[in-house]
Design a protein around this motif. Structure first.
Motif, short mmCIF file in Angstrom:
data_model
loop_
_atom_site.label_atom_id
_atom_site.label_comp_id
_atom_site.label_asym_id
_atom_site.label_seq_id
_atom_site.Cartn_x
_atom_site.Cartn_y
_atom_site.Cartn_z
N MET A 1 37.40 37.11 36.76
CA MET A 1 36.59 37.66 37.83
C MET A 1 35.11 37.37 37.58
O MET A 1 34.36 37.05 38.50
CB MET A 1 36.82 39.17 37.93
N ARG A 2 34.71 37.51 36.32
CA ARG A 2 33.30 37.25 36.02
C ARG A 2 32.94 35.79 36.30
O ARG A 2 31.86 35.49 36.82
CB ARG A 2 33.02 37.59 34.55
N GLU A 287 46.74 50.63 45.46
CA GLU A 287 46.87 50.04 44.13
C GLU A 287 45.77 49.05 43.79
O GLU A 287 45.43 48.87 42.63
CB GLU A 287 48.23 49.37 43.98
N ARG A 288 45.20 48.40 44.82
CA ARG A 288 44.16 47.39 44.53
C ARG A 288 43.02 47.52 45.53
O ARG A 288 43.24 47.62 46.73
CB ARG A 288 44.74 45.98 44.59
N ALA A 310 36.89 31.87 47.10
CA ALA A 310 37.62 31.81 45.84
C ALA A 310 37.62 33.18 45.16
O ALA A 310 38.64 33.62 44.61
CB ALA A 310 36.99 30.77 44.91
N PHE A 311 36.50 33.88 45.20
CA PHE A 311 36.44 35.23 44.64
C PHE A 311 37.41 36.16 45.37
O PHE A 311 38.15 36.92 44.73
CB PHE A 311 35.02 35.80 44.73
N GLN A 312 37.41 36.09 46.68
CA GLN A 312 38.27 36.98 47.46
C GLN A 312 39.75 36.73 47.15
O GLN A 312 40.52 37.67 47.01
CB GLN A 312 37.96 36.80 48.95
N LEU A 316 41.93 39.68 45.39
CA LEU A 316 43.05 40.26 46.13
C LEU A 316 44.41 39.76 45.64
O LEU A 316 45.45 40.22 46.11
CB LEU A 316 42.91 39.96 47.63
N ARG A 317 44.39 38.79 44.75
CA ARG A 317 45.61 38.17 44.21
C ARG A 317 46.46 37.57 45.34
O ARG A 317 47.66 37.81 45.45
CB ARG A 317 46.44 39.17 43.43
N VAL A 318 45.80 36.79 46.22
CA VAL A 318 46.52 36.18 47.34
C VAL A 318 46.46 34.66 47.22
O VAL A 318 45.64 34.12 46.50
CB VAL A 318 45.94 36.63 48.71
#
Length: 318
Positions: A1-2, A287-288, A310-312, A316-318
């Motif tokens: 994430m960083r 949960e998220r 890309a961050f999103q 969101l793990r999509v």
């Protein structure tokens, strides 16, 4: 994430910060001229707070969702952007249509009254239902005041902000943000080069439609409380989650309910005012959660768009 935040910064955003929550664990990060606990202007995320306040009044029997407010436009239609009322932005900031940023500077310390802006929007030619507009939310603010006898800002603060237990969320009382905050840099699609800092600004031009100040932590706490039925009733939340297509200011189509967006399996809202951008989306099961803030708006670099996307996806793990 960083690494994803650093990529957004390298792409050209001076400051970016976020908080992600998953199954009770919390991650916070920042890149550039930012810190995770900074306050910022969250723009149209304010609409979710205003919508929640309206639904609370519906629950109390003070108003009805299908009650007319302006002409034939109902409370529901103002909330879900199907009233056909035009937005007043370019009427309040006319130079933007002429390709000039002059009116942004001219209005920096101008105080607009809601009735002025509402008059601009309601006097303009009607737009197709499902066109994004701030005008309806200012009308809803006036309705809150009429029904409660107090300012809409005070009512929303007492019954939405405080109910959710938020400590760093507030409507502005002047042109400045109290506490740690970044510069807020507006590029206006290259008309302001270099981008200009509008962190000091009279936000009466958006009022209860988009003037709220918050933090990424508070936004996650708020949406957790909202989606858990602790701000409005489960029945009201179900009404908020009845969606339809709405054309946003950038021309994209969003799945919009009563002050809530659907983004795949996530719910939330995004926001933009001069120099400040926010993106806050949350899984329905709690949960998220992801809230992101940036201090640059209306850029022209596709690399920023790609880095944000890309961050999103990662968050969101999509």
């Amino acid at each position: 994430m960083r690494a994803e935040l650093e990529a957004i910064h390298r792409a050209g955003v001076p400051g970016v910060w976020a908080e992600v929550r998953e199954n009770g664990e919390v991650w916070r990060g920042a890149a550039g001229e930012a810190a995770p606990d900074m306050r910022h202007r969250v723009g149209s995320v304010t609409k979710t707070f205003t919508a929640a306040a309206v639904l609370q009044l519906v629950e109390r029997g003070k108003i009805g969702l299908d009650m007319p407010v302006h002409g034939e436009a109902t409370v529901r239609e103002l909330l879900n952007m199907t009233s056909g009322l035009a937005d007043y932005r370019f009427l309040a900031f006319p130079s933007v249509l002429e390709g000039s940023p002059r009116s942004l500077e001219d209005n920096r310390f101008r105080h607009f009254y809601p009735r002025e802006l509402i008059e601009l929007g309601t006097s303009a030619p009607a737009v197709p239902p499902g066109t994004y507009s701030n005008t309806g939310y200012l009308l809803l603010g006036r309705l809150i005041e009429k029904v409660t006898g107090m300012t809409a800002e005070r009512w929303i603060t007492r019954h939405v902000v405080e109910r959710a237990g938020l400590r760093n969320t507030m409507f502005p009382t002047g042109t400045r943000i109290e506490g740690p905050h970044p510069r807020m840099l507006e590029a206006l699609f290259g008309l302001l080069d270099p981008p200009r800092d509008y962190s000091v600004y009279d936000m009466s031009w958006v009022g209860v439609a988009a003037s709220l100040i918050s933090t990424v932590e508070d936004l996650n706490l708020f949406f957790a409380a909202l989606l858990d039925g602790r701000v409005v009733s489960p029945e009201s939340l179900a009404e908020m989650q009845k969606t339809g297509p709405v054309v946003a200011f950038d021309g994209s189509t969003v799945d919009y309910g009563l002050g809530l967006h659907r983004h795949g399996d996530f719910w939330g809202h995004d926001g933009s005012v001069w120099g400040a951008g926010t993106w806050s989306f949350h899984s329905a099961d709690g949960e998220r959660q992801v809230s992101l803030a940036i201090n640059l708006q209306r850029w022209q670099d596709k690399a920023i768009d790609e880095a944000l996307a890309a961050f999103q996806r990662k968050a969101l793990r999509v």
